[in-house]
Scaffold this motif. Structure first.
Motif, short mmCIF file in Angstrom:
data_model
loop_
_atom_site.label_atom_id
_atom_site.label_comp_id
_atom_site.label_asym_id
_atom_site.label_seq_id
_atom_site.Cartn_x
_atom_site.Cartn_y
_atom_site.Cartn_z
N GLU A 1 0.82 -1.22 0.00
CA GLU A 1 0.00 0.00 0.00
C GLU A 1 0.84 1.26 0.00
O GLU A 1 0.40 2.32 -0.41
N LYS A 2 2.09 1.13 0.47
CA LYS A 2 2.98 2.30 0.44
C LYS A 2 3.74 2.37 -0.88
O LYS A 2 4.60 3.21 -1.08
N GLY A 3 3.48 1.42 -1.77
CA GLY A 3 4.01 1.55 -3.14
C GLY A 3 5.22 0.71 -3.48
O GLY A 3 5.87 0.92 -4.51
N PHE A 4 5.58 -0.26 -2.64
CA PHE A 4 6.73 -1.09 -2.97
C PHE A 4 6.52 -2.52 -2.48
O PHE A 4 5.64 -2.77 -1.63
N ASN A 5 7.29 -3.45 -3.01
CA ASN A 5 7.22 -4.84 -2.56
C ASN A 5 8.25 -5.06 -1.45
O ASN A 5 9.41 -4.70 -1.60
N SER A 6 7.80 -5.67 -0.35
CA SER A 6 8.79 -6.11 0.64
C SER A 6 9.15 -7.56 0.31
O SER A 6 8.35 -8.27 -0.30
N GLY A 7 10.33 -7.97 0.71
CA GLY A 7 10.76 -9.31 0.35
C GLY A 7 11.89 -9.83 1.20
O GLY A 7 12.43 -9.13 2.07
N ILE A 8 12.24 -11.10 0.91
CA ILE A 8 13.26 -11.79 1.70
C ILE A 8 14.13 -12.63 0.76
O ILE A 8 13.62 -13.25 -0.18
N ALA A 9 15.44 -12.67 1.03
CA ALA A 9 16.32 -13.62 0.34
C ALA A 9 16.28 -14.93 1.11
O ALA A 9 16.41 -14.95 2.34
N LEU A 10 16.09 -16.03 0.37
CA LEU A 10 15.86 -17.32 1.03
C LEU A 10 16.96 -18.33 0.73
O LEU A 10 17.41 -18.45 -0.42
N ALA A 11 17.35 -19.08 1.76
CA ALA A 11 18.29 -20.18 1.56
C ALA A 11 17.55 -21.31 0.83
O ALA A 11 16.32 -21.46 0.99
N ALA A 12 18.29 -22.08 0.07
CA ALA A 12 17.68 -23.13 -0.75
C ALA A 12 16.75 -24.01 0.08
O ALA A 12 17.14 -24.52 1.13
N GLY A 13 15.51 -24.15 -0.38
CA GLY A 13 14.57 -25.07 0.25
C GLY A 13 14.06 -24.67 1.62
O GLY A 13 13.20 -25.35 2.18
N SER A 14 14.53 -23.54 2.17
CA SER A 14 14.15 -23.17 3.55
C SER A 14 12.63 -23.02 3.68
O SER A 14 12.04 -23.37 4.69
#
Ligand code: G3I
Length: 337
Positions: free
Chosen positions: A30-43
């Motif tokens: 809603e504030k105009g951007f995507n939040s996200g996470i870098a993930l370890a393989a298969g986590s």
């Protein structure tokens, strides 16, 4: 029985959307951007992790699986499995996937050689781009095409692609990537490039501006933002940098955010850490060309920081037990407003 399930649905909703009526990721959206996470393989195959990723992310990236060493340990074997699993998970949960990274100086395969001729290196580059971007056309929405191409003084890093091809390896990769998947967003990713006035940041801006002026395809710049509370940080210098990129039509991703503190005085650094996290999410909300804020992992348990910076850590917003820290709640409160 029916009463019980209504109560449990209510409790789950309270837990999920604690303190305001939306999730962290919806607040960011809603504030105009995507939040996200870098993930370890298969986590994310662990349901407890999946739940946290779903609460926080509309964009995900693989911490290591997309790098040459893991994806392509030799010339002919491609290990697609980890990436395919991540794409499936993202598709099922309304997230986009970012590729990190097509070209870098670290975590390369042994068969990449500084003795290649320019033609051999260009052919290897093209093959890498074509194979990945054809396979994932429409599935991977954005790419870190080149990662960490500058030295601190603003000169080009002498990586294997620079040595074999020359400085035009970057534009060659961008042109090829656009040709193979015209809809993918193409980024160049760096660290210590967030503050206007910093030598590396200024060199990168001038370089990207020159690419734009010459019509070389580029959509965005990644600012890794691995911050440290022991160093200076100028919100105003970051703002001015973002704004000059907006003026030339370049998007920004806060692409690998974490803010480390000295482990012997975590509490003393908490207020500053919170202030800086809030500053980044505020900058993303204020500036429409900032498209994503991605943290490099989610829990302190898996973070790369302690091994690389001994004595430093506690850099993420979830603790090593997987519980949100006060800083998380503060950021969420801001996103809820
Ligand atoms: O998987 C092996 C494991 O089998 C082995 O026992 C262990 C022993 O060292 O190593 C494991 O591999 C490690 C891998 O992370 C997975 O944990 C590598 O040694 C280690 O070098 C690798 O580090 C990664 C680092 O990039 C490589 O330079 C970090 O996880 C990853 O977070 C980090 O990410 C980079 C971004 O790509 C670019 N920006 C900076 C950022 C932090 O360095």
């Amino acid at each position: 029985m029916k009463k019980l399930s209504i109560v449990s649905i209510f409790l789950m909703a309270v837990l999920c959307f604690s303190s305001c009526g939306k999730s962290f990721r919806d607040g960011a959206k809603e504030k105009g951007f995507n939040s996200g996470i870098a993930l370890a393989a298969g986590s994310f195959l662990d349901p407890n992790v999946a739940k946290i990723v779903k609460e926080n992310s509309y964009i995900v990236v693989s911490e290591n699986s997309m790098k040459w060493q893991n994806l392509r340990p030799n010339k002919t074997f491609w290990n697609w499995n980890d990436v395919d699993q991540l794409i499936k998970f993202a598709d099922e949960n309304g997230m986009i996937v970012k590729w990190h990274t097509l070209f870098w100086h670290q975590q390369n395969s042994n068969f990449i050689s500084s003795n290649w001729t320019r033609e051999e290196a260009l052919a290897a580059m093209d093959e890498h781009i074509e194979t990945i971007m054809t396979r994932y056309k429409g599935k991977i929405k954005e790419y870190d095409v080149v990662n960490e191409m500058f030295e601190e003084d603003g000169s080009f890093r002498q990586n294997v692609w620079y040595k074999t091809i020359g400085p035009d390896y970057i534009e060659h990769a961008l042109i090829k990537a656009r040709e193979v998947d015209p809809d993918a967003k193409l980024y160049l990713n760096e660290y210590n490039n967030e503050e206007k006035g910093n030598r590396k940041a200024d060199a990168m801006f001038n370089f990207v501006k020159d690419l734009k002026d010459r019509g070389v395809p580029i959509d965005g710049v990644g600012m890794q933002l691995h911050l440290d509370t022991s160093y200076n940080y100028s919100e105003e210098a970051v703002r001015r940098n973002i704004q000059r990129y907006a003026e030339i039509g370049i998007d920004i991703s806060f692409s690998e955010v974490d803010i480390r503190v000295p482990m012997d005085s975590v509490e003393a650094h908490q207020a500053l850490q919170t202030e800086r996290y809030l500053s980044l999410y505020k900058l993303a909300a204020e500036n429409s060309n900032v498209k994503s804020v991605i943290t490099w992992g989610w829990t302190d348990k898996g973070s790369w920081i302690p091994a690389t910076f001994p004595g430093k850590g506690s850099a993420l917003m979830y603790d090593a037990q997987g519980k949100p820290k006060p800083v998380y709640n503060e950021v969420k409160k801001f996103l809820c407003k």
